[in-house]
Design a protein around this motif. Structure first.
Motif, PDB file in Angstrom:
ATOM      1  N   LEU A 276     -15.564 -17.369  28.111  1.00 52.46           N
ATOM      2  CA  LEU A 276     -14.209 -16.840  27.843  1.00 52.46           C
ATOM      3  C   LEU A 276     -13.856 -17.176  26.309  1.00 52.46           C
ATOM      4  O   LEU A 276     -13.986 -18.290  25.917  1.00 52.46           O
ATOM      5  CB  LEU A 276     -13.058 -17.915  28.343  1.00 52.46           C
ATOM      6  CG  LEU A 276     -13.321 -18.107  29.922  1.00 52.46           C
ATOM      7  CD1 LEU A 276     -11.972 -18.597  30.549  1.00 52.46           C
ATOM      8  CD2 LEU A 276     -13.160 -16.493  30.757  1.00 52.46           C
ATOM      9  N   ALA A 277     -13.958 -16.044  25.559  1.00 53.86           N
ATOM     10  CA  ALA A 277     -13.825 -16.131  24.356  1.00 53.86           C
ATOM     11  C   ALA A 277     -12.555 -15.620  23.635  1.00 53.86           C
ATOM     12  O   ALA A 277     -12.165 -14.310  24.101  1.00 53.86           O
ATOM     13  CB  ALA A 277     -15.224 -15.374  23.575  1.00 53.86           C
ATOM     14  N   GLY A 278     -11.983 -16.171  22.827  1.00 60.79           N
ATOM     15  CA  GLY A 278     -10.712 -15.705  22.268  1.00 60.79           C
ATOM     16  C   GLY A 278     -10.180 -16.992  21.253  1.00 60.79           C
ATOM     17  O   GLY A 278     -10.311 -17.991  21.270  1.00 60.79           O
ATOM     18  N   PRO A 279      -8.914 -16.617  20.396  1.00 63.99           N
ATOM     19  CA  PRO A 279      -8.294 -17.198  19.777  1.00 63.99           C
ATOM     20  C   PRO A 279      -7.503 -18.292  20.424  1.00 63.99           C
ATOM     21  O   PRO A 279      -7.255 -18.322  21.577  1.00 63.99           O
ATOM     22  CB  PRO A 279      -7.462 -16.369  18.832  1.00 63.99           C
ATOM     23  CG  PRO A 279      -7.363 -15.202  19.670  1.00 63.99           C
ATOM     24  CD  PRO A 279      -8.315 -15.244  20.520  1.00 63.99           C
ATOM     25  N   SER A 280      -7.140 -19.318  19.543  1.00 66.94           N
ATOM     26  CA  SER A 280      -6.413 -20.200  20.225  1.00 66.94           C
ATOM     27  C   SER A 280      -5.119 -19.920  20.866  1.00 66.94           C
ATOM     28  O   SER A 280      -4.285 -19.215  19.928  1.00 66.94           O
ATOM     29  CB  SER A 280      -5.933 -21.512  19.100  1.00 66.94           C
ATOM     30  OG  SER A 280      -4.989 -22.485  19.788  1.00 66.94           O
ATOM     31  N   GLY A 281      -4.604 -20.080  22.227  1.00 64.56           N
ATOM     32  CA  GLY A 281      -3.270 -19.837  22.649  1.00 64.56           C
ATOM     33  C   GLY A 281      -3.599 -18.563  23.510  1.00 64.56           C
ATOM     34  O   GLY A 281      -2.732 -17.845  23.966  1.00 64.56           O
ATOM     35  N   SER A 282      -4.927 -18.026  23.383  1.00 62.01           N
ATOM     36  CA  SER A 282      -4.830 -16.605  24.296  1.00 62.01           C
ATOM     37  C   SER A 282      -5.202 -16.547  25.622  1.00 62.01           C
ATOM     38  O   SER A 282      -5.292 -15.849  26.398  1.00 62.01           O
ATOM     39  CB  SER A 282      -6.175 -15.723  23.566  1.00 62.01           C
ATOM     40  OG  SER A 282      -7.690 -16.690  23.825  1.00 62.01           O
ATOM     41  N   GLY A 283      -5.066 -17.961  26.208  1.00 64.06           N
ATOM     42  CA  GLY A 283      -5.254 -18.293  27.590  1.00 64.06           C
ATOM     43  C   GLY A 283      -6.662 -18.693  28.132  1.00 64.06           C
ATOM     44  O   GLY A 283      -6.710 -18.731  29.449  1.00 64.06           O
ATOM     45  N   LYS A 284      -7.414 -19.382  27.444  1.00 64.46           N
ATOM     46  CA  LYS A 284      -8.974 -19.511  27.749  1.00 64.46           C
ATOM     47  C   LYS A 284      -8.657 -20.755  28.791  1.00 64.46           C
ATOM     48  O   LYS A 284      -9.220 -20.772  29.829  1.00 64.46           O
ATOM     49  CB  LYS A 284      -9.668 -19.849  26.867  1.00 64.46           C
ATOM     50  CG  LYS A 284     -10.121 -18.760  25.444  1.00 64.46           C
ATOM     51  CD  LYS A 284     -10.757 -19.155  24.464  1.00 64.46           C
ATOM     52  CE  LYS A 284     -10.480 -20.232  23.669  1.00 64.46           C
ATOM     53  NZ  LYS A 284      -9.195 -20.106  22.954  1.00 64.46           N
ATOM     54  N   THR A 285      -8.021 -21.818  28.364  1.00 63.50           N
ATOM     55  CA  THR A 285      -7.998 -23.092  29.051  1.00 63.50           C
ATOM     56  C   THR A 285      -7.273 -22.588  30.431  1.00 63.50           C
ATOM     57  O   THR A 285      -7.686 -23.383  31.744  1.00 63.50           O
ATOM     58  CB  THR A 285      -7.447 -24.164  28.392  1.00 63.50           C
ATOM     59  OG1 THR A 285      -8.304 -24.385  27.337  1.00 63.50           O
ATOM     60  CG2 THR A 285      -7.355 -25.559  29.325  1.00 63.50           C
ATOM     61  N   THR A 286      -6.221 -22.045  30.192  1.00 62.43           N
ATOM     62  CA  THR A 286      -5.338 -21.685  31.619  1.00 62.43           C
ATOM     63  C   THR A 286      -6.410 -20.854  32.680  1.00 62.43           C
ATOM     64  O   THR A 286      -6.384 -20.918  33.697  1.00 62.43           O
ATOM     65  CB  THR A 286      -4.264 -20.812  31.221  1.00 62.43           C
ATOM     66  OG1 THR A 286      -3.424 -21.301  30.537  1.00 62.43           O
ATOM     67  CG2 THR A 286      -3.138 -20.833  32.237  1.00 62.43           C
ATOM     68  N   LEU A 287      -7.073 -19.870  32.052  1.00 62.94           N
ATOM     69  CA  LEU A 287      -8.006 -19.178  33.005  1.00 62.94           C
ATOM     70  C   LEU A 287      -8.992 -20.239  33.642  1.00 62.94           C
ATOM     71  O   LEU A 287      -9.365 -19.955  34.770  1.00 62.94           O
ATOM     72  CB  LEU A 287      -8.817 -17.980  32.299  1.00 62.94           C
ATOM     73  CG  LEU A 287      -7.921 -16.598  32.131  1.00 62.94           C
ATOM     74  CD1 LEU A 287      -8.990 -15.422  31.519  1.00 62.94           C
ATOM     75  CD2 LEU A 287      -7.581 -16.237  33.394  1.00 62.94           C
ATOM     76  N   ALA A 288      -9.594 -20.967  32.670  1.00 61.90           N
ATOM     77  CA  ALA A 288     -10.515 -21.759  33.361  1.00 61.90           C
ATOM     78  C   ALA A 288      -9.901 -22.943  34.445  1.00 61.90           C
ATOM     79  O   ALA A 288     -10.371 -23.356  35.354  1.00 61.90           O
ATOM     80  CB  ALA A 288     -11.070 -22.642  32.171  1.00 61.90           C
ATOM     81  N   LEU A 289      -8.460 -23.278  34.246  1.00 58.14           N
ATOM     82  CA  LEU A 289      -7.742 -23.947  34.973  1.00 58.14           C
ATOM     83  C   LEU A 289      -7.844 -23.252  36.420  1.00 58.14           C
ATOM     84  O   LEU A 289      -7.908 -23.715  37.496  1.00 58.14           O
ATOM     85  CB  LEU A 289      -6.574 -24.558  34.752  1.00 58.14           C
ATOM     86  CG  LEU A 289      -6.570 -25.483  33.584  1.00 58.14           C
ATOM     87  CD1 LEU A 289      -5.133 -25.748  32.874  1.00 58.14           C
ATOM     88  CD2 LEU A 289      -7.062 -26.899  34.153  1.00 58.14           C
ATOM     89  N   HIS A 290      -7.363 -21.932  36.407  1.00 60.20           N
ATOM     90  CA  HIS A 290      -7.351 -21.312  37.634  1.00 60.20           C
ATOM     91  C   HIS A 290      -8.651 -21.217  38.222  1.00 60.20           C
ATOM     92  O   HIS A 290      -8.627 -21.375  39.526  1.00 60.20           O
ATOM     93  CB  HIS A 290      -7.042 -19.743  37.167  1.00 60.20           C
ATOM     94  CG  HIS A 290      -5.721 -19.410  37.189  1.00 60.20           C
ATOM     95  ND1 HIS A 290      -4.870 -19.212  38.331  1.00 60.20           N
ATOM     96  CD2 HIS A 290      -4.941 -19.063  35.942  1.00 60.20           C
ATOM     97  CE1 HIS A 290      -3.613 -18.979  37.716  1.00 60.20           C
ATOM     98  NE2 HIS A 290      -3.666 -18.726  36.410  1.00 60.20           N
ATOM     99  N   PHE A 291      -9.838 -21.175  37.737  1.00 57.99           N
ATOM    100  CA  PHE A 291     -11.355 -21.093  38.245  1.00 57.99           C
ATOM    101  C   PHE A 291     -11.428 -22.500  39.007  1.00 57.99           C
ATOM    102  O   PHE A 291     -11.913 -22.722  40.213  1.00 57.99           O
ATOM    103  CB  PHE A 291     -12.120 -20.900  37.314  1.00 57.99           C
ATOM    104  CG  PHE A 291     -13.478 -20.962  37.765  1.00 57.99           C
ATOM    105  CD1 PHE A 291     -14.233 -20.298  38.358  1.00 57.99           C
ATOM    106  CD2 PHE A 291     -14.291 -22.211  37.129  1.00 57.99           C
ATOM    107  CE1 PHE A 291     -15.677 -20.177  38.730  1.00 57.99           C
ATOM    108  CE2 PHE A 291     -15.729 -22.379  37.556  1.00 57.99           C
ATOM    109  CZ  PHE A 291     -16.313 -21.550  38.568  1.00 57.99           C
ATOM    110  N   MET A 292     -11.076 -23.730  38.030  1.00 63.41           N
ATOM    111  CA  MET A 292     -11.403 -24.907  38.734  1.00 63.41           C
ATOM    112  C   MET A 292     -10.313 -25.413  40.108  1.00 63.41           C
ATOM    113  O   MET A 292     -10.762 -26.067  40.557  1.00 63.41           O
ATOM    114  CB  MET A 292     -11.024 -25.964  37.768  1.00 63.41           C
ATOM    115  CG  MET A 292     -11.457 -27.334  37.881  1.00 63.41           C
ATOM    116  SD  MET A 292     -13.263 -27.661  38.567  1.00 63.41           S
ATOM    117  CE  MET A 292     -14.288 -27.090  36.851  1.00 63.41           C
TER     118      MET A 292
END
Length: 481
Positions: A276-292
């Motif tokens: 998941l590649a993108g700038p800070s605040g783009s939702g990367k960690t949130t998408l990863a939390l959905h997965f986990m």
């Protein structure tokens, strides 16, 4: 007998003596060879004495007997005081398991023949299976010529072979000192170094000679810890013979229904690597939390990160509605958090792989790959290290999601790392963008999808009460983003 297989079969018959350190056993191909003679070489302070003592106490704990001979003037009481701070030290092992004796007076009064006489006597008296000779540089100084030193080493080697004990000789020469006479005769040489990476310093060891065994070539990180010496074999070298894992066409839910629908197998491919590649605040960690948050007893998870603490991360999952069932707080998920301090590539890789193996995890998140990229040595090792790490995660049966900070049009520095470095090892890549209009909007698209069909159109991510959701219709990425 097939002649091509004979060397390997003969090699397998050579009896091994474990070093007692798992990482060093891996580097040496299984430990020392019984009755072998080995040199540990490094500048003062490189860690030779601690390493030799760690090996000695582990050998004694396994039932062996060690005679530790010093040629230096330092008292044994002082040496033992230094060793007492390490977990490997066992006071009850002294003197039966580890017996310390000084050969300083024998060297001063009788020269090298006097030292040999003392060694033979002590080894017989204590029925020892290992000899440590600390201070070979003193023996070299006492030798009248190169031939005298070679004869001294030859006598030790002959006695070791006849009596069956393994010998470790420590010398305080710089690791890159030119080859000396005694080095041509011994069975193995381990060089211990310390080098600078800007304000950081890194210890490493290298096996430059090891008769009768395949070893892991090159430099390998080691650290002096409260436990003693910990060796981290270089990942690319240690895993170079691992077979590649096959990516499954079975889908693993991303945790976001709209993204699952964009992938024809209903999610990420099992055993794959997703970036998941993108700038800070783009939702990367949130998408990863959905997965986990989709973890369950049959699909346990490991979250590996450097930034948000476990408590903060669980709180984010609850507040955003990503983890209403509290999966991140359950026994099905292990959060491995470490501060972004003076870590090393192989140390981090070992910690991650051990956590995944111990948990038998099927869902893995590495939140903040940039922390790996900032480690000393990544500039030289990057592609090989990442490929080896990805392959090991696949072999462990994990589907791995990696978040990577990326600013459009901006290259990473230092070290110079392009997003293509990660793209090369990724099976799926999701690119994310932030657009500032009247409101802040998040967009994403599948920039890469290996072996599975996918909807590659740009979609918008909208944060609702249940976390992130995907817009129903494809959109055109706003100009300038």
């Amino acid at each position: 007998m097939n002649s091509s297989s004979a060397p390997d079969q003969r090699m397998a018959l050579l009896e091994r003596v474990s070093t007692g350190l798992a990482g060093l056993d891996e580097v040496t191909g299984g430990g020392f060879l019984k009755a072998g003679v080995y040199i540990f070489q490094g500048a003062p302070g490189a860690g030779k004495t601690i390493l030799a003592n760690h090996i000695a106490y582990r050998h004694a704990a396994a039932g062996g007997h060690v005679v530790y001979v010093t040629l230096l003037a330092e008292s044994h009481a002082r040496l033992l005081q230094h060793m007492e701070s390490f977990a490997f030290f066992d006071a009850e092992a002294v003197p039966e398991g580890v017996y310390y004796v000084s050969a300083f007076n024998a060297l001063r009064n009788e020269g090298l023949p006097g030292v040999l006489k003392l060694l033979h006597s002590e080894m017989r008296m204590h029925r020892a299976s290992m000899l440590v000779l600390d201070g070979l540089v003193m023996a070299a100084s006492a030798a009248d010529c190169d031939e005298a030193l070679k004869l001294f080493v030859s006598e030790i080697q002959a006695h070791s072979s006849l009596s069956g004990y393994t010998t470790l000789m420590l010398t305080s020469d710089d690791a890159d000192h030119p080859v000396s006479p005694e080095q041509t005769m011994v069975d193995g040489i381990l060089l211990l170094r310390e080098r600078a990476h800007g304000p950081r310093r890194e210890r490493n060891l290298e096996v430059v000679k090891f008769r009768g065994s395949r070893t892991l070539r090159g430099n390998h990180i080691f650290q002096i810890t409260p436990e003693g010496i910990v060796v981290y074999p270089r990942l690319e070298a240690a895993r170079r013979q691992s077979p590649g894992a096959v990516m499954s066409t079975h889908g693993v839910s991303t945790g976001v229904a709209g993204i699952d629908a964009m992938l024809d197998i209903g999610g990420y491919a099992r055993n794959s690597v997703v970036v998941l590649a993108g700038p800070s605040g783009s939702g990367k960690t949130t998408l990863a939390l959905h997965f986990m948050a989709c973890s369950r007893p049959a699909e346990k998870g490991v979250w590996f990160s450097f930034y948000e603490s476990p408590e903060l991360l669980r709180g984010i999952g609850q507040r955003l509605g990503v983890d209403p069932a509290g999966v991140l707080s359950s026994k099905d998920v292990r959060i491995v958090w470490q501060s972004l301090g003076e870590n090393h590539l192989d140390e981090l890789a070992a910690r991650l792989l051990r956590a995944v193996a111990d948990k038998d995890a099927r869902r893995v998140v590495i939140d903040g790959m940039g922390a790996f990229l900032s480690m000393p040595g990544f500039a030289e090792r990057g592609p090989g290290f990442l490929a080896a790490l990805a392959n090991e995660l696949r072999l462990l049966g994990a589907t791995t999601v990696i978040t990577m900070e990326e600013q459009p049009g901006v290259q990473f520095a230092p070290p110079p790392v392009q997003i293509t470095t990660l793209s090369a090892v990724a099976d799926t890549m999701i690119r994310m963008r932030l657009v500032e209009q009247s409101t802040l909007r998040r967009f994403f698209w599948l920039g890469k999808s290996r072996m599975i069909r996918a909807d590659l159109r740009v979609r918008e991510l909208v944060l609702g009460k249940n976390g992130l959701a995907v817009s129903d219709e494809a959109v055109e990425l706003p100009r300038g983003s």
